[in-house]
Design a protein around this motif. Structure first.
Motif, PDB file in Angstrom:
ATOM      1  N   ARG A 126       0.838  -1.192   0.000  1.00 55.47           N
ATOM      2  CA  ARG A 126       0.000   0.000   0.000  1.00 55.47           C
ATOM      3  C   ARG A 126       0.875   1.244   0.000  1.00 55.47           C
ATOM      4  NH1 ARG A 126      -3.989   0.581  -2.093  1.00 55.47           N
ATOM      5  NH2 ARG A 126      -5.524  -0.648  -1.043  1.00 55.47           N
ATOM      6  N   SER A 127       0.446   2.258  -0.733  1.00 58.05           N
ATOM      7  CA  SER A 127       1.136   3.535  -0.778  1.00 58.05           C
ATOM      8  C   SER A 127       0.208   4.598  -0.201  1.00 58.05           C
ATOM      9  CB  SER A 127       1.466   3.903  -2.228  1.00 58.05           C
ATOM     10  OG  SER A 127       1.911   5.231  -2.317  1.00 58.05           O
ATOM     11  N   GLU A 128       0.762   5.586   0.439  1.00 55.05           N
ATOM     12  CA  GLU A 128      -0.043   6.691   0.934  1.00 55.05           C
ATOM     13  C   GLU A 128      -0.327   7.725  -0.151  1.00 55.05           C
ATOM     14  OE1 GLU A 128       1.427   8.334   4.562  1.00 55.05           O
ATOM     15  OE2 GLU A 128       1.075   6.490   5.663  1.00 55.05           O
ATOM     16  N   GLN A 129       0.196   7.491  -1.334  1.00 55.36           N
ATOM     17  CA  GLN A 129      -0.035   8.390  -2.463  1.00 55.36           C
ATOM     18  C   GLN A 129      -1.444   8.211  -3.011  1.00 55.36           C
ATOM     19  OE1 GLN A 129       2.189  10.552  -3.729  1.00 55.36           O
ATOM     20  NE2 GLN A 129       3.919   9.951  -2.495  1.00 55.36           N
ATOM     21  N   GLU A 130      -2.013   9.296  -3.540  1.00 55.56           N
ATOM     22  CA  GLU A 130      -3.269   9.203  -4.260  1.00 55.56           C
ATOM     23  C   GLU A 130      -2.994   8.547  -5.610  1.00 55.56           C
ATOM     24  OE1 GLU A 130      -4.295  13.345  -4.027  1.00 55.56           O
ATOM     25  OE2 GLU A 130      -5.590  12.964  -2.309  1.00 55.56           O
ATOM     26  N   PRO A 131      -4.041   8.009  -6.276  1.00 49.80           N
ATOM     27  CA  PRO A 131      -3.809   7.239  -7.508  1.00 49.80           C
ATOM     28  C   PRO A 131      -2.943   7.937  -8.548  1.00 49.80           C
ATOM     29  CG  PRO A 131      -6.101   7.052  -6.852  1.00 49.80           C
ATOM     30  CD  PRO A 131      -5.463   8.060  -5.929  1.00 49.80           C
ATOM     31  N   ASP A 132      -3.201   9.206  -8.835  1.00 52.80           N
ATOM     32  CA  ASP A 132      -2.447   9.890  -9.884  1.00 52.80           C
ATOM     33  C   ASP A 132      -1.031  10.267  -9.453  1.00 52.80           C
ATOM     34  OD1 ASP A 132      -3.405  11.809  -8.102  1.00 52.80           O
ATOM     35  OD2 ASP A 132      -3.595  13.343  -9.643  1.00 52.80           O
ATOM     36  N   ARG A 133      -0.691  10.059  -8.188  1.00 49.99           N
ATOM     37  CA  ARG A 133       0.642  10.399  -7.685  1.00 49.99           C
ATOM     38  C   ARG A 133       1.542   9.167  -7.516  1.00 49.99           C
ATOM     39  NH1 ARG A 133       1.808  15.485  -7.767  1.00 49.99           N
ATOM     40  NH2 ARG A 133       3.226  15.172  -6.042  1.00 49.99           N
ATOM     41  N   LEU A 134       1.015   7.982  -7.779  1.00 50.07           N
ATOM     42  CA  LEU A 134       1.827   6.775  -7.648  1.00 50.07           C
ATOM     43  C   LEU A 134       3.020   6.838  -8.597  1.00 50.07           C
ATOM     44  CD1 LEU A 134      -0.929   4.007  -7.502  1.00 50.07           C
ATOM     45  CD2 LEU A 134       0.565   4.721  -5.627  1.00 50.07           C
ATOM     46  N   PRO A 135       4.196   6.397  -8.155  1.00 47.68           N
ATOM     47  CA  PRO A 135       5.371   6.443  -9.038  1.00 47.68           C
ATOM     48  C   PRO A 135       5.175   5.674 -10.335  1.00 47.68           C
ATOM     49  CG  PRO A 135       6.012   5.854  -6.797  1.00 47.68           C
ATOM     50  CD  PRO A 135       4.524   5.899  -6.827  1.00 47.68           C
ATOM     51  N   GLU A 136       4.499   4.528 -10.287  1.00 47.08           N
ATOM     52  CA  GLU A 136       4.313   3.750 -11.508  1.00 47.08           C
ATOM     53  C   GLU A 136       3.384   4.465 -12.487  1.00 47.08           C
ATOM     54  OE1 GLU A 136       2.117   1.359  -8.218  1.00 47.08           O
ATOM     55  OE2 GLU A 136       3.771   2.778  -8.344  1.00 47.08           O
ATOM     56  N   ARG A 187      -2.551   0.531  -5.583  1.00 51.77           N
ATOM     57  CA  ARG A 187      -1.920   0.526  -4.257  1.00 51.77           C
ATOM     58  C   ARG A 187      -2.137   1.855  -3.550  1.00 51.77           C
ATOM     59  NH1 ARG A 187       3.279   0.887  -3.609  1.00 51.77           N
ATOM     60  NH2 ARG A 187       3.769   2.370  -5.210  1.00 51.77           N
ATOM     61  N   SER A 188      -2.962   2.693  -4.130  1.00 52.40           N
ATOM     62  CA  SER A 188      -3.119   4.055  -3.646  1.00 52.40           C
ATOM     63  C   SER A 188      -3.991   4.122  -2.396  1.00 52.40           C
ATOM     64  CB  SER A 188      -3.741   4.927  -4.737  1.00 52.40           C
ATOM     65  OG  SER A 188      -5.071   4.520  -4.985  1.00 52.40           O
ATOM     66  N   THR A 189      -3.998   5.298  -1.812  1.00 49.88           N
ATOM     67  CA  THR A 189      -4.857   5.587  -0.671  1.00 49.88           C
ATOM     68  C   THR A 189      -5.763   6.747  -1.050  1.00 49.88           C
ATOM     69  OG1 THR A 189      -3.175   4.854   0.900  1.00 49.88           O
ATOM     70  CG2 THR A 189      -4.886   6.321   1.749  1.00 49.88           C
ATOM     71  N   HIS A 190      -7.036   6.585  -0.763  1.00 52.16           N
ATOM     72  CA  HIS A 190      -7.995   7.674  -0.934  1.00 52.16           C
ATOM     73  C   HIS A 190      -8.202   8.285   0.448  1.00 52.16           C
ATOM     74  CE1 HIS A 190      -9.183   6.750  -5.089  1.00 52.16           C
ATOM     75  NE2 HIS A 190      -8.857   5.528  -4.750  1.00 52.16           N
ATOM     76  N   TRP A 191      -8.187   9.602   0.501  1.00 52.65           N
ATOM     77  CA  TRP A 191      -8.210  10.303   1.777  1.00 52.65           C
ATOM     78  C   TRP A 191      -9.534  11.025   1.998  1.00 52.65           C
ATOM     79  CZ3 TRP A 191      -4.217   9.660   5.086  1.00 52.65           C
ATOM     80  CH2 TRP A 191      -3.042   9.122   4.549  1.00 52.65           C
ATOM     81  N   ALA A 192      -9.979  11.000   3.230  1.00 52.94           N
ATOM     82  CA  ALA A 192     -11.095  11.843   3.669  1.00 52.94           C
ATOM     83  C   ALA A 192     -10.467  13.018   4.396  1.00 52.94           C
ATOM     84  CB  ALA A 192     -12.013  11.075   4.608  1.00 52.94           C
TER      85      ALA A 192
END
Length: 191
Positions: free
Chosen positions: A37-47, A83-88
């Protein structure tokens, strides 16, 4: 392109693979270098960033286009594990409208399912199977158009010209599939 050639299209991917979520397929090879899991939002993932450099673009997130990866030419679509995280984000304001506090917390599973509920309802109404969970779709523009956004503009324009409303409907789905086939045939095999 004649309608018959679109219906029998099998160059660079058969129609059988054009109406699928690539259920048995594998993610893009660049995604295999990362896990967890990554703490990045989907569009910020390195891949995602790496694939954007190679000409891939995240599939549009609007409900109108919920079906798009399903009908996009297979040679011009790929996916990676999400692997992204969606944040509230909760913001507190004082009586004057000034921010006094901001809290961010990852969305839990029920809230994540709620994010996709409208898209899944659209797919069900169109008679399409549900999307496989845990995927981020990336697309490349087929044909001579430079971006996925330009392809979407062309699809909207084709709908307008033919009197088809650009809404998640069977008519719009058929139009999109036909137009994408014509673009794929125009561009030849993907590289």
């Amino acid at each position: 392109m004649a309608r018959d050639s679109v219906d029998s299209f099998d160059a660079w991917g058969s129609w059988g693979s054009w109406g699928s979520w690539d259920e048995g397929g594998t993610p893009h090879p660049l995604a295999l270098r990362r896990s967890g899991r990554s703490e990045q939002e989907p569009d910020r993932l390195p891949e995602v960033r790496e694939l954007e450099v190679l000409g891939w673009e995240p599939a549009p997130g609007e409900t109108l286009w919920a079906f798009l990866p399903y009908v996009w030419p297979p040679a011009y679509r790929t996916w990676i594990p999400d692997r992204s995280t969606h944040w509230a984000v909760e913001t507190r304001l004082d009586g004057h409208g000034h921010v006094t506090d901001v809290e961010a917390a990852p969305l839990d599973d029920p809230d994540l399912r709620d994010l996709d509920r409208e898209d899944e309802e659209v797919l069900r109404a169109l008679g399409l199977p549900p999307r496989p969970p845990g995927r981020l779709w990336l697309l490349r523009p087929p044909g001579s158009l430079p971006t996925v956004g330009a392809v979407l503009d062309r699809l909207r324009e084709a709908a307008r010209e033919r009197g088809v409303e650009a809404t998640p409907s069977a008519d719009f789905l058929a139009l999109v599939r036909t137009e994408l086939a014509a673009l794929a045939a125009e561009s030849g095999p993907a590289t």
